[in-house]
Design a protein around this motif. Structure first.
Motif, PDB file in Angstrom:
ATOM      1  N   ARG A 189       1.427  -0.550   7.297  1.00 27.16           N
ATOM      2  CA  ARG A 189       0.348   0.301   7.801  1.00 27.16           C
ATOM      3  C   ARG A 189      -1.031  -0.320   7.598  1.00 27.16           C
ATOM      4  O   ARG A 189      -1.990   0.060   8.260  1.00 27.16           O
ATOM      5  CB  ARG A 189       0.400   1.656   7.093  1.00 27.16           C
ATOM      6  CG  ARG A 189       1.585   2.514   7.498  1.00 27.16           C
ATOM      7  CD  ARG A 189       1.641   3.791   6.687  1.00 27.16           C
ATOM      8  NE  ARG A 189       0.499   4.642   6.952  1.00 27.16           N
ATOM      9  CZ  ARG A 189       0.221   5.728   6.252  1.00 27.16           C
ATOM     10  NH1 ARG A 189       1.005   6.087   5.247  1.00 27.16           N
ATOM     11  NH2 ARG A 189      -0.828   6.471   6.541  1.00 27.16           N
ATOM     12  N   SER A 190      -1.141  -1.273   6.696  1.00 25.52           N
ATOM     13  CA  SER A 190      -2.434  -1.910   6.445  1.00 25.52           C
ATOM     14  C   SER A 190      -2.741  -3.028   7.445  1.00 25.52           C
ATOM     15  O   SER A 190      -3.806  -3.633   7.379  1.00 25.52           O
ATOM     16  CB  SER A 190      -2.467  -2.484   5.019  1.00 25.52           C
ATOM     17  OG  SER A 190      -1.466  -3.474   4.865  1.00 25.52           O
ATOM     18  N   ARG A 247       0.849  -1.184   0.000  1.00 28.30           N
ATOM     19  CA  ARG A 247       0.000   0.000   0.000  1.00 28.30           C
ATOM     20  C   ARG A 247       0.888   1.239   0.000  1.00 28.30           C
ATOM     21  O   ARG A 247       1.843   1.336   0.731  1.00 28.30           O
ATOM     22  CB  ARG A 247      -0.903   0.011   1.235  1.00 28.30           C
ATOM     23  CG  ARG A 247      -1.953  -1.078   1.218  1.00 28.30           C
ATOM     24  CD  ARG A 247      -2.713  -1.108   2.518  1.00 28.30           C
ATOM     25  NE  ARG A 247      -3.347   0.181   2.779  1.00 28.30           N
ATOM     26  CZ  ARG A 247      -4.539   0.520   2.324  1.00 28.30           C
ATOM     27  NH1 ARG A 247      -5.208  -0.324   1.555  1.00 28.30           N
ATOM     28  NH2 ARG A 247      -5.056   1.699   2.603  1.00 28.30           N
ATOM     29  N   TRP A 252      -1.092   0.690  13.560  1.00 26.73           N
ATOM     30  CA  TRP A 252       0.083   0.854  12.712  1.00 26.73           C
ATOM     31  C   TRP A 252      -0.178   1.848  11.587  1.00 26.73           C
ATOM     32  O   TRP A 252       0.759   2.439  11.067  1.00 26.73           O
ATOM     33  CB  TRP A 252       0.506  -0.501  12.133  1.00 26.73           C
ATOM     34  CG  TRP A 252       1.130  -1.408  13.146  1.00 26.73           C
ATOM     35  CD1 TRP A 252       1.050  -1.296  14.502  1.00 26.73           C
ATOM     36  CD2 TRP A 252       1.921  -2.565  12.889  1.00 26.73           C
ATOM     37  NE1 TRP A 252       1.728  -2.308  15.109  1.00 26.73           N
ATOM     38  CE2 TRP A 252       2.275  -3.111  14.142  1.00 26.73           C
ATOM     39  CE3 TRP A 252       2.347  -3.206  11.741  1.00 26.73           C
ATOM     40  CZ2 TRP A 252       3.044  -4.254  14.263  1.00 26.73           C
ATOM     41  CZ3 TRP A 252       3.116  -4.344  11.845  1.00 26.73           C
ATOM     42  CH2 TRP A 252       3.464  -4.866  13.105  1.00 26.73           C
ATOM     43  N   ASN A 253      -1.428   2.006  11.220  1.00 28.54           N
ATOM     44  CA  ASN A 253      -1.739   2.937  10.142  1.00 28.54           C
ATOM     45  C   ASN A 253      -1.454   4.384  10.543  1.00 28.54           C
ATOM     46  O   ASN A 253      -1.157   5.224   9.698  1.00 28.54           O
ATOM     47  CB  ASN A 253      -3.208   2.808   9.740  1.00 28.54           C
ATOM     48  CG  ASN A 253      -3.555   3.634   8.527  1.00 28.54           C
ATOM     49  OD1 ASN A 253      -2.838   3.618   7.534  1.00 28.54           O
ATOM     50  ND2 ASN A 253      -4.644   4.370   8.597  1.00 28.54           N
ATOM     51  N   SER A 254      -1.527   4.664  11.833  1.00 24.45           N
ATOM     52  CA  SER A 254      -1.285   6.027  12.314  1.00 24.45           C
ATOM     53  C   SER A 254       0.119   6.199  12.859  1.00 24.45           C
ATOM     54  O   SER A 254       0.393   7.165  13.578  1.00 24.45           O
ATOM     55  CB  SER A 254      -2.293   6.377  13.409  1.00 24.45           C
ATOM     56  OG  SER A 254      -2.187   5.469  14.499  1.00 24.45           O
ATOM     57  N   LYS A 271      -5.219  -0.447  12.632  1.00 24.50           N
ATOM     58  CA  LYS A 271      -5.384   0.995  12.781  1.00 24.50           C
ATOM     59  C   LYS A 271      -4.222   1.603  13.551  1.00 24.50           C
ATOM     60  O   LYS A 271      -3.794   2.721  13.277  1.00 24.50           O
ATOM     61  CB  LYS A 271      -6.701   1.300  13.499  1.00 24.50           C
ATOM     62  CG  LYS A 271      -7.945   0.966  12.684  1.00 24.50           C
ATOM     63  CD  LYS A 271      -9.203   1.344  13.456  1.00 24.50           C
ATOM     64  CE  LYS A 271     -10.449   1.042  12.640  1.00 24.50           C
ATOM     65  NZ  LYS A 271     -11.693   1.397  13.380  1.00 24.50           N
TER      66      LYS A 271
END
Length: 419
Positions: A100-101, A51, A106-108, A104
């Motif tokens: 990051r996918s 991603r 790890w996405n931030s 949540k």
């Protein structure tokens, strides 16, 4: 005002092709219909699409492939926050977007100050090549990781349309310039975080030769604007300081006949090549004054590039020889006490012939931390020279993305802020 983009369109990017094998004979099992590969060491090409950034890995040839290890979810879920951030900080920056996918949390991670603190303390990922070009007025940006030997597409649609010239990169920040109508503008950005800022207008609205330097300890950056890009006008030197967010006027560079628009910044000094008077013009950033250095160029020098190395080292790279059959490429280092160029290396003939087949063929040369990169526009090749190890090597899988690509070294970092 600092603006920040997003990766919402990350799934729409096309997969980057690896340009290293153009024209070579296809010996893979998939390329020979009806044949059977019996070699246990040849593995299939693994292609993944993370991603945010696109990649295509190169084929790996190993006798044994380590099987996937089962990870206990409950153990990883219980890792302390600081330990997890310290682990993720050591992951190559381009791989962070794939991670990051996962969830949540790890996405931030890019907004997590604790992660950025650990990331700032780990060594650099390693040298990368950043290429920038415009395809039908759409900006395109790709990064070739030398340690990973992979191309990654970086979304750069956040850049304004006037951002046309790639000025250079320093400590994770990249500088662009261009004309917005009749106004000459400059911006600084971090391609990974997509944060960017347009700098205030220069005192003199004229296209200028620019160079950017970043001071990570001082948490600031400076942009130096020398003479106008065409050399027609004598303009005061202007320096932008991010700490005060404005341009300051300094001494006008004495009237000289520049032999190249390429500049090198070394040990708080800016260097340019001049034909008249012969030698170098040096600008001291601390005093704002210009000086002439009577360092005569080597005989039969056809074209030269100034390259800044580490520990105050300044290199001159160029072709010598009056005839195509006698040409070669050499590297010299400036003796700062005697003001003479001392030869330190010569490109082996086989590399020179492969890189430049014609005497008038165009090439580019740029450096970082005693690494010197040569690129040939027509041959689509990249050659790397390590000054410390005295090793020449082709950059595997690396080629220019377009004939009008602009290239520079780049250090990917999430913690590089637009101060």
């Amino acid at each position: 005002m600092v603006r920040s983009g997003s990766f919402s369109e990350e799934e729409n990017f096309h997969r980057q092709a690896s340009f290293g094998g153009g024209g070579s004979r296809n010996t893979s099992p998939l390329g020979r219909m009806g044949s059977r590969n019996t070699s246990p060491s040849r593995q299939k090409v693994i292609k993944t699409k993370p991603r945010g950034l696109d990649e295509e890995t190169v084929a790996t040839f190993t006798k044994y492939v380590q099987p996937d290890i089962h990870m206990e979810d409950n153990i990883w879920a219980m890792l302390p926050e600081d330990l997890l951030n310290e682990i993720l900080a050591r992951v190559p920056p381009f791989m962070i977007f794939r991670l990051r996918s996962v969830c949540k949390r790890w996405n931030s991670i890019l907004q997590d100050n604790s992660f950025l603190k650990f990331h700032s303390q780990v060594p650099s990922h390693g040298p990368c090549l950043l290429t920038y070009w415009k395809n039908s007025q759409t900006p395109q940006c790709s990064v070739f990781s030398l340690p990973l030997k992979q191309w990654f597409r970086i979304p750069c649609t956040f850049l304004p349309q006037w951002a046309f010239w790639l000025v250079g990169s320093s400590r994770g920040l990249v500088c662009f310039s261009g004309l917005d109508g009749l106004t000459f503008k400059t911006l600084v950005c971090n391609p990974l975080t997509q944060s960017w800022r347009t700098l205030p207008s220069l005192h003199y609205n004229q296209q200028r030769q620019l160079i950017m330097v970043v001071d990570r300890k001082d948490r600031s950056f400076k942009v130096i604007a020398t003479s106008d890009i065409y050399g027609d006008k004598s303009l005061p030197t202007e320096v932008y300081d991010s700490k005060v967010d404005k341009w300051s006027l300094h001494q006008t560079m004495p009237a000289v006949n520049l032999c190249s628009s390429k500049m090198a910044f070394c040990d708080s000094r800016l260097y340019l090549e001049t034909l008249s008077p012969l030698g170098l013009m040096m600008y001291r950033l601390d005093t704002g004054q210009w000086e002439h250095i009577p360092a005569k160029f080597p005989r039969s020098l056809l074209d030269g590039y100034l390259i800044a190395g580490t520990q105050k080292r300044l290199f001159l790279v160029g072709r010598i020889g009056l005839y195509s059959t006698l040409q070669s490429m050499k590297i010299w280092e400036l003796d700062h006490t005697k003001f003479v160029w001392i030869e330190v290396s010569r490109m082996p003939p086989r590399y020179f012939r492969a890189l430049l087949r014609l005497s008038a063929e165009r090439f580019e040369c740029f450096g970082q931390d005693n690494l010197i990169c040569f690129t040939s526009w027509n041959q689509g090749k990249g050659l790397l020279y390590d000054v410390d190890k005295k090793v020449w090597s082709w950059i595997a899988g690396c080629a220019l993305q377009s004939y009008n690509s602009q290239v520079c070294f780049y250090e990917p970092r999430f913690d590089s802020m637009i101060y």
